[in-house]
Write an enzyme that holds these catalytic residues in place. Structure first.
Site, PDB file in Angstrom:
ATOM      1  N   TYR A  92      52.286  50.221  19.456  1.00 46.48           N
ATOM      2  CA  TYR A  92      53.143  51.094  18.639  1.00 46.48           C
ATOM      3  C   TYR A  92      52.787  52.563  18.843  1.00 46.48           C
ATOM      4  O   TYR A  92      52.998  53.377  17.946  1.00 46.48           O
ATOM      5  CB  TYR A  92      53.039  50.706  17.163  1.00 46.48           C
ATOM      6  CG  TYR A  92      53.474  49.276  16.900  1.00 46.48           C
ATOM      7  CD1 TYR A  92      54.809  48.894  17.060  1.00 46.48           C
ATOM      8  CD2 TYR A  92      52.554  48.301  16.517  1.00 46.48           C
ATOM      9  CE1 TYR A  92      55.207  47.584  16.843  1.00 46.48           C
ATOM     10  CE2 TYR A  92      52.950  46.990  16.297  1.00 46.48           C
ATOM     11  CZ  TYR A  92      54.274  46.641  16.460  1.00 46.48           C
ATOM     12  OH  TYR A  92      54.663  45.337  16.238  1.00 46.48           O
ATOM     13  N   ASP A 151      44.984  41.284  13.602  1.00 46.22           N
ATOM     14  CA  ASP A 151      44.263  40.629  14.688  1.00 46.22           C
ATOM     15  C   ASP A 151      43.170  41.509  15.302  1.00 46.22           C
ATOM     16  O   ASP A 151      42.048  41.048  15.444  1.00 46.22           O
ATOM     17  CB  ASP A 151      45.242  40.128  15.757  1.00 46.22           C
ATOM     18  CG  ASP A 151      45.537  38.643  15.572  1.00 46.22           C
ATOM     19  OD1 ASP A 151      44.598  37.903  15.250  1.00 46.22           O
ATOM     20  OD2 ASP A 151      46.692  38.235  15.717  1.00 46.22           O
ATOM     21  N   HIS A 397      51.497  46.121  26.321  1.00 41.12           N
ATOM     22  CA  HIS A 397      52.814  45.616  25.960  1.00 41.12           C
ATOM     23  C   HIS A 397      53.373  46.423  24.787  1.00 41.12           C
ATOM     24  O   HIS A 397      52.650  47.110  24.077  1.00 41.12           O
ATOM     25  CB  HIS A 397      52.776  44.123  25.640  1.00 41.12           C
ATOM     26  CG  HIS A 397      51.928  43.761  24.466  1.00 41.12           C
ATOM     27  ND1 HIS A 397      50.594  43.496  24.565  1.00 41.12           N
ATOM     28  CD2 HIS A 397      52.226  43.645  23.158  1.00 41.12           C
ATOM     29  CE1 HIS A 397      50.105  43.220  23.368  1.00 41.12           C
ATOM     30  NE2 HIS A 397      51.068  43.304  22.493  1.00 41.12           N
ATOM     31  N   TYR A 488      60.821  46.755  12.089  1.00 43.01           N
ATOM     32  CA  TYR A 488      59.974  47.213  10.981  1.00 43.01           C
ATOM     33  C   TYR A 488      58.976  48.252  11.450  1.00 43.01           C
ATOM     34  O   TYR A 488      58.362  48.943  10.634  1.00 43.01           O
ATOM     35  CB  TYR A 488      59.263  46.020  10.314  1.00 43.01           C
ATOM     36  CG  TYR A 488      57.876  45.692  10.823  1.00 43.01           C
ATOM     37  CD1 TYR A 488      57.684  44.917  11.951  1.00 43.01           C
ATOM     38  CD2 TYR A 488      56.745  46.179  10.169  1.00 43.01           C
ATOM     39  CE1 TYR A 488      56.411  44.621  12.413  1.00 43.01           C
ATOM     40  CE2 TYR A 488      55.461  45.886  10.630  1.00 43.01           C
ATOM     41  CZ  TYR A 488      55.304  45.113  11.751  1.00 43.01           C
ATOM     42  OH  TYR A 488      54.043  44.841  12.214  1.00 43.01           O
ATOM     43  N   ARG A 489      58.858  48.424  12.756  1.00 41.48           N
ATOM     44  CA  ARG A 489      57.811  49.277  13.308  1.00 41.48           C
ATOM     45  C   ARG A 489      58.161  49.496  14.782  1.00 41.48           C
ATOM     46  O   ARG A 489      58.766  48.619  15.396  1.00 41.48           O
ATOM     47  CB  ARG A 489      56.523  48.464  13.220  1.00 41.48           C
ATOM     48  CG  ARG A 489      55.230  49.193  13.314  1.00 41.48           C
ATOM     49  CD  ARG A 489      54.130  48.199  12.970  1.00 41.48           C
ATOM     50  NE  ARG A 489      52.827  48.784  13.197  1.00 41.48           N
ATOM     51  CZ  ARG A 489      51.704  48.094  13.136  1.00 41.48           C
ATOM     52  NH1 ARG A 489      51.720  46.806  12.880  1.00 41.48           N
ATOM     53  NH2 ARG A 489      50.549  48.688  13.319  1.00 41.48           N
TER      54      ARG A 489
HETATM   55  C1  LIG Z   1      47.074  42.381  20.974  1.00 41.90           C
HETATM   56  C2  LIG Z   1      47.441  43.163  19.750  1.00 41.90           C
HETATM   57  C3  LIG Z   1      47.516  42.530  18.523  1.00 41.90           C
HETATM   58  C4  LIG Z   1      47.865  43.249  17.385  1.00 41.90           C
HETATM   59  N1  LIG Z   1      47.923  42.584  16.205  1.00 41.90           N
HETATM   60  C5  LIG Z   1      48.259  43.256  15.082  1.00 41.90           C
HETATM   61  C6  LIG Z   1      48.292  42.594  13.832  1.00 41.90           C
HETATM   62  O1  LIG Z   1      47.958  41.418  13.717  1.00 41.90           O
HETATM   63  N2  LIG Z   1      48.699  43.293  12.752  1.00 41.90           N
HETATM   64  C7  LIG Z   1      49.014  44.615  12.831  1.00 41.90           C
HETATM   65  O2  LIG Z   1      49.355  45.221  11.825  1.00 41.90           O
HETATM   66  N3  LIG Z   1      48.961  45.271  14.009  1.00 41.90           N
HETATM   67  C8  LIG Z   1      48.585  44.640  15.132  1.00 41.90           C
HETATM   68  N4  LIG Z   1      48.517  45.324  16.321  1.00 41.90           N
HETATM   69  C9  LIG Z   1      48.907  46.751  16.358  1.00 41.90           C
HETATM   70  C10 LIG Z   1      47.720  47.753  16.178  1.00 41.90           C
HETATM   71  O3  LIG Z   1      46.766  47.545  17.163  1.00 41.90           O
HETATM   72  C11 LIG Z   1      47.063  47.682  14.804  1.00 41.90           C
HETATM   73  O4  LIG Z   1      48.019  47.815  13.785  1.00 41.90           O
HETATM   74  C12 LIG Z   1      45.992  48.770  14.594  1.00 41.90           C
HETATM   75  O5  LIG Z   1      45.251  48.483  13.428  1.00 41.90           O
HETATM   76  C13 LIG Z   1      46.591  50.172  14.430  1.00 41.90           C
HETATM   77  O6  LIG Z   1      45.651  51.106  14.813  1.00 41.90           O
HETATM   78  P1  LIG Z   1      44.770  51.964  13.791  1.00 41.90           P
HETATM   79  O7  LIG Z   1      44.389  51.099  12.658  1.00 41.90           O
HETATM   80  O8  LIG Z   1      43.712  52.628  14.567  1.00 41.90           O
HETATM   81  O9  LIG Z   1      45.833  53.010  13.227  1.00 41.90           O
HETATM   82  P2  LIG Z   1      46.043  54.511  13.722  1.00 41.90           P
HETATM   83  O10 LIG Z   1      46.431  54.494  15.160  1.00 41.90           O
HETATM   84  O11 LIG Z   1      44.924  55.348  13.325  1.00 41.90           O
HETATM   85  O12 LIG Z   1      47.276  54.890  12.795  1.00 41.90           O
HETATM   86  C14 LIG Z   1      48.569  54.382  12.983  1.00 41.90           C
HETATM   87  C15 LIG Z   1      49.585  55.485  12.689  1.00 41.90           C
HETATM   88  O13 LIG Z   1      49.568  55.795  11.295  1.00 41.90           O
HETATM   89  C16 LIG Z   1      49.652  57.222  11.095  1.00 41.90           C
HETATM   90  N5  LIG Z   1      48.394  57.663  10.494  1.00 41.90           N
HETATM   91  C17 LIG Z   1      47.157  57.138  10.733  1.00 41.90           C
HETATM   92  N6  LIG Z   1      46.244  57.720   9.975  1.00 41.90           N
HETATM   93  C18 LIG Z   1      46.871  58.652   9.236  1.00 41.90           C
HETATM   94  C19 LIG Z   1      46.445  59.537   8.234  1.00 41.90           C
HETATM   95  N7  LIG Z   1      45.183  59.543   7.836  1.00 41.90           N
HETATM   96  N8  LIG Z   1      47.349  60.356   7.659  1.00 41.90           N
HETATM   97  C20 LIG Z   1      48.659  60.296   8.020  1.00 41.90           C
HETATM   98  N9  LIG Z   1      49.123  59.450   8.964  1.00 41.90           N
HETATM   99  C21 LIG Z   1      48.240  58.638   9.567  1.00 41.90           C
HETATM  100  C22 LIG Z   1      49.869  57.840  12.463  1.00 41.90           C
HETATM  101  O14 LIG Z   1      51.247  58.002  12.670  1.00 41.90           O
HETATM  102  C23 LIG Z   1      49.298  56.801  13.411  1.00 41.90           C
HETATM  103  O15 LIG Z   1      49.919  56.816  14.661  1.00 41.90           O
HETATM  104  C24 LIG Z   1      48.153  44.640  17.478  1.00 41.90           C
HETATM  105  C25 LIG Z   1      48.058  45.268  18.724  1.00 41.90           C
HETATM  106  C26 LIG Z   1      47.701  44.542  19.845  1.00 41.90           C
HETATM  107  C27 LIG Z   1      47.604  45.254  21.147  1.00 41.90           C
END
Ligand SMILES: Cc1cc2nc3c(=O)[nH]c(=O)nc-3n(C[C@H](O)[C@H](O)[C@H](O)COP(=O)(O)OP(=O)(O)OC[C@H]3O[C@@H](n4cnc5c(N)ncnc54)[C@H](O)[C@@H]3O)c2cc1C
Length: 546
Positions: A92, A151, A397, A488-489
């Site tokens: 995403y 995950d 992906h 949704y995303r």
């Molecule tokens: C193989 C695989 C499996 C996955 N499985 C899942 C799953 O089971 N469930 C799921 O939900 N996702 C999944 N994901 C997607 C993703 O990897 C996760 O959601 C991951 O936790 C998001 O990264 P992060 O927590 O570092 O968020 P970040 O990258 O830090 O934040 C996500 C977004 O939120 C906003 N944001 C973040 N922090 C702030 C802040 N403090 N203030 C304002 N805006 C902010 C920004 O727009 C940012 O781009 C998967 C991805 C892969 C590749």
């Protein structure tokens, strides 16, 4: 490779970086190509092409006051910032911004777990706290609370929830934004705000009651660009006494309809955690006589599939039911669930699967799908790896994740719609397969809707394949919206198109959000374009083509 913000000269940008350095120290401002490269989206569908979103640099504060100063400087120099928590939002957008030239505001260093209250079952954390961190903190103290994690366990509790991420236990915790309670936010003018009871000075209920009083604004900060979230509260699950799982299998294709109805009832009345649908028939698709039937027609009618299922003695659908609760309660609920399912679906069969009393041993956890027990891990990254079926692994992906109503009829219809419409487009998923057909499975992260998910491949060295992926994604979004379904995303490349599909009454929703955006963030300095919401200063960037 770094890209300057729009309408900002190198000279002005350098002055802004100097000011950021004064705030956070030299070593926490990143502007070399080598450093900025690390903030590119590793799964970008436009890697190395003009459409790839490239930041201008990054700044990494360690405390709230620094975030406030950074936001004020961003306004002064018209240098927009893109806040990330751990920046692991792969599929995403990773850590890359929506608009090239935006400076990444990396909050990873703000990683304090401020409170975990076992009695009231909540946590208050900073953005850099990962699921691993919070889990470890709880384990080290022997607290009887669980987290619900996605995950990949390396992501952040805040970042994941702000992108409305999802997990795997019970309905009220799987929706990570839905399970939050209370926020602290640096607003686009640098002011600090707390939401809910946090707005009452001296309140001890910030993590108990999320609405406080008056219009509730928390939603503006999820998938949004109205501020930088610096603290967030989350409700935790009290550790259950026991876990039990069982499987229900049903013989016929149309049995999915009553199956979904009963399983919805079980979930909506909190009997079960996440139900997990399967297609046992799909698992034997390479065996005769099913293989022969599919060779003559890749999506046979229900009667033909039922005949083959009967001949092979394989059920059409199955669903794993997971019960969390008291030791006696989970057994009783499973018995009662069987009774309800047997009454509704002739020929339904049942299989006892797992039973654990808490706490589980390390050996038990090691052999389990850990996320069902709130245990963070990285096992998911084995998907798409090199295998006999997948000799050339993908580099990443993109997920197409579309919301459809949670009924068997809607799902069967959607399976057919996607299959028919995408045939002939050459679409393949990240395992190189045509993703649609009679054995598609509904995804059940959300409590009240199904998601149809398709992972499309992205590469670092194959521009042609990436172009195809982008075209397929765009087609899928368009097809979905023509049927009343929406994502949704989405990855930044597609956020404008996705938001564009939420177009009721001439885009009244987007117009309202952009009116608010212009009022709250007149210089458009926070995440321009995030969620398809563009501030006036950069609205020319909106992708209107798709
Ligand atoms: C193989 C695989 C499996 C996955 N499985 C899942 C799953 O089971 N469930 C799921 O939900 N996702 C999944 N994901 C997607 C993703 O990897 C996760 O959601 C991951 O936790 C998001 O990264 P992060 O927590 O570092 O968020 P970040 O990258 O830090 O934040 C996500 C977004 O939120 C906003 N944001 C973040 N922090 C702030 C802040 N403090 N203030 C304002 N805006 C902010 C920004 O727009 C940012 O781009 C998967 C991805 C892969 C590749």
């Amino acid at each position: 490779m770094a890209v300057l913000p729009p309408n900002v000269s190198q000279q002005v940008f350098s002055r802004a970086l100097d000011r950021f350095r004064e705030v956070v120290g030299d070593e926490w401002v990143f502007s070399s190509d080598e450093d900025v490269d690390l903030y590119r989206d590793a799964y970008s569908p436009s890697w190395g092409e003009p459409g790839e979103r490239i930041p201008s640099g990054a700044v990494a504060p360690i405390e709230v006051e620094q975030v406030q100063q950074i936001v004020r400087i961003a306004n002064e120099f018209s240098v927009p910032v893109f806040p990330i928590s751990t920046g692991k939002n792969l599929t995403y957008g990773g850590s890359a911004p929506n608009m090239s030239g935006t400076l990444v505001l990396d909050l990873k260093r703000m990683n304090r777990i401020l409170e975990v209250d076992e009695r009231r079952a909540f946590a208050l954390v900073e953005p850099g706290v990962s699921y691993f961190d919070l889990y470890r903190h709880i384990q080290d103290r022997g607290l009887k609370v669980w987290i619900d994690c996605p995950d990949p366990g390396w992501g952040s509790v805040i970042g994941n929830s702000l992108d409305r991420g999802l997990g795997y236990t019970t309905w009220n915790f799987r929706d990570h934004f839905g399970a939050h309670c209370g926020m602290e936010v640096v607003l686009p003018n640098g002011e600090l705000m707390r939401t809910g009871m946090g707005a009452v000075p001296g309140s001890r209920s910030w993590q108990d009651y999320r609405y406080g009083y008056g219009p509730w604004v928390d939603g503006l900060f999820s998938q949004g660009n109205f501020g930088v979230v610096t603290k967030m509260g989350f409700w935790l699950l009290p550790e259950p006494d026991a876990y039990l799982s069982g499987i229900v299998s049903v013989p016929k294709r149309q049995d999915l309809i009553p199956l979904v109805d009963v399983v919805n009832y079980l979930e909506n009345s909190s009997y079960i955690g996440q139900p997990r649908y399967r297609s046992p028939l799909g698992a034997v698709r390479n065996e005769p006589p099913l293989r022969d039937l599919l060779a003559s027609n890749p999506f046979p009618d229900d009667a033909a599939l039922d005949r083959v299922a009967e001949e092979m003695g394989v059920p059409s659908w199955a669903c794993q039911l997971q019960f969390y609760g008291g030791t006696e309660v989970v057994q009783a609920m499973w018995r009662q669930a069987q009774q309800k399912l047997a009454e509704a679906i002739p020929g339904a069969t049942f299989e006892d699967e797992k039973y654990y009393e808490m706490p589980m041993t390390e050996e038990q956890i090691a052999n389990e799908r850990k996320v069902a027990f709130g245990v963070p891990n990285l096992a998911i990254f084995s998907i798409g790896a090199r295998s006999e079926q997948n000799p050339i692994p993908v580099d990443g992906h993109l997920d197409f994740t579309c919301v459809i109503p949670k009924t068997g009829e809607d799902f069967l219809n959607a399976s057919r719609v996607f299959f028919d419409a995408m045939q002939g487009t050459g679409i393949v998923n990240s395992s190189g397969q045509y993703p649609f057909g009679p054995f598609l499975i509904p995804s059940t992260w959300h409590a009240r809707n199904f998601i149809i998910i398709v992972g499309l491949p992205t590469y670092r060295t194959n521009t042609e394949a990436n172009q195809k992926t982008r075209a397929w994604m765009s087609q899928l979004i368009e097809l979905a919206s023509a049927n009343g379904w929406g994502e949704y995303r989405a990855s930044p490349t597609f956020q404008d198109q996705v938001m564009g599909a939420y177009s009721f009454n001439d885009h009244a929703l987007r117009n309202f959000l952009e009116t608010l955006k212009d009022a709250a963030d007149p210089n458009g300095v926070i995440s321009p374009g995030r969620g398809g919401v563009w501030p006036d200063a950069y609205r020319f960037n909106r992708n209107t083509e798709a």
